[in-house]
Write an enzyme that holds these catalytic residues in place. Structure first.
Site: not given
Ligand SMILES: Cc1cc2nc3c(=O)[nH]c(=O)nc-3n(C[C@H](O)[C@H](O)[C@H](O)COP(=O)(O)O)c2cc1C
Ligand SMILES: CCCCC(=O)C(=O)O
Length: 346
Positions: A105, A242, A296
């Site tokens: 990330s 996301h 994720g």
């Molecule tokens: C705690 C957390 C932080 C995340 N941070 C980012 C990020 O920094 N950038 C991004 O593109 N997606 C971010 N995501 C989305 C994940 O890349 C992903 O799309 C998602 O977690 C997939 O679903 P899952 O948690 O059910 O596997 C984040 C998701 C979570 C749960």
């Molecule tokens: C501030 C960082 C972004 C993290 C993110 O994408 C999320 O928490 O879903």
């Protein structure tokens, strides 16, 4: 010993500060999409073949010129040092051990160069929220290139940061003292990540001009956008809502997948994340046309439960489940999955 991803999550929950648990676990709005991601997988049935006379199935996939030992990658998630002191270093070592790809990330709490240095042999991609300040975006790209990242994962679903009720109620706004988004260092300050609705296809075009790294476009749900992305030269599409953290009531990822696969027509690889918790979920997504999936939260739960070892355990459990499910489906390879093997039972 923890035998399922659910058990790993329960262990993580016990160890995490409840405010941080909520940040990791939560979704936007009423969390409709968050719940839908997992529920949609449960609703699909797998239709196995029998008496195929197969051997141990082949799990490996090749994506953008790189190999992964299984079709399960690590989705980019922020703030791993909230889960474990080693943070993204531990995650990257687990990825290297599992021979899979980790998307780092942009909001990592270890700088991407230090993540790479801590895990020789790890295959890293760098996730980017395009910053309206293109000069700084370019600086981020150069950091990712210098770290040896093999692709840029451009997240397109965040023109604003989704409102997560749990974080609002908990008052979770900032990282604790000592932690920051290390990639955002700019001279002697740390920039805030900008989420901007002004970011457009033109920014994507400019990004492609400043780097030769392949671009994976993350957060695509509308088939028209998938076609536009192909016109703008992306190297892969990443179907994602996301993890239910941006637009609530967006469709479950696996429900949006078939139309995207259809729009892409095999031109570029298609990835998916959101709600993958079992090997059978991986098979369903691949049968419906994904080339690989990503997880994720499960990796964050592994980290929080047991650091690098916990993250390895999560990847190991998924690998074993994928292998068993393929065998039970009579398949010799993940490549043999096809849409006819997935049924909506009613
Ligand atoms: C705690 C957390 C932080 C995340 N941070 C980012 C990020 O920094 N950038 C991004 O593109 N997606 C971010 N995501 C989305 C994940 O890349 C992903 O799309 C998602 O977690 C997939 O679903 P899952 O948690 O059910 O596997 C984040 C998701 C979570 C749960
Ligand atoms: C501030 C960082 C972004 C993290 C993110 O994408 C999320 O928490 O879903």
């Amino acid at each position: 010993m923890r035998f399922t991803l659910r058990e790993v999550e329960a262990a993580a929950r016990e160890r995490l500060d409840p405010v941080h648990y909520d940040y990791f676990a939560g979704g936007a709005g009423d969390e409709v999409t968050l719940r839908a991601n997992e529920a949609a997988f449960e609703r699909l049935a797998l239709l196995p073949h029998v008496l195929r006379g197969t051997a141990k199935p082949e799990l490996g996939v090749t994506l953008l010129g790189g190999r992964a030992s299984m079709p399960v990658l690590i989705a980019p998630t922020a703030f791993h040092r909230l889960a474990d002191p080693e943070g993204e270093r531990a995650t990257a070592r687990a990825a290297a051990a599992a021979e899979t790809i980790m998307m780092v990330s942009m909001a990592s709490t270890v700088a991407v160069g230090d993540v790479a240095a801590a895990a020789p042999g790890a295959r890293l991609w760098f996730q980017l929220f395009i910053q309206p300040d293109m000069a700084f975006t370019e600086a981020l790209v150069r950091r990712a290139e210098a770290a040896g990242c093999g692709a840029l994962v451009v997240t397109a679903d965040s023109p604003v940061f989704g409102t997560r009720g749990r974080d609002e109620r908990n008052g979770f706004r900032d990282l604790p003292d000592g932690l920051c988004c290390e990639n955002m260092r700019d001279g002697d300050r740390v920039r805030e990540i900008a989420f901007s609705p002004a970011v457009s296809w033109e920014h994507l075009d400019r990004l492609r001009e400043i780097t030769s790294l392949p671009v994976v476009l993350k957060g695509v749900l509308h088939p028209a956008d998938a076609r536009a992305a192909l016109d703008h030269g992306v190297s892969a599409l990443f179907v994602s809502n996301h993890g239910g953290r941006q637009l609530d009531t967006a469709p479950a990822a696996v429900d949006a997948l078939p139309e995207i696969v259809d729009a892409v027509g095999g031109a570029v690889p298609v990835l998916l994340d959101g709600g993958v918790r079992r090997g059978t979920d991986v098979l369903k997504a691949l049968a419906l046309g994904a080339d690989a999936v990503a997880v994720g939260r499960p990796v964050v739960w592994g980290l929080a439960a047991d650091g690098e070892r916990g993250a390895r355990r999560v990847l190991g459990l998924l690998r074993a489940e994928v292998e068993e499910a393929l065998t039970l489906c009579g398949l010799a390879s993940v490549r043999d999955l096809e849409p006819g093997m997935v049924r909506r039972p009613w």
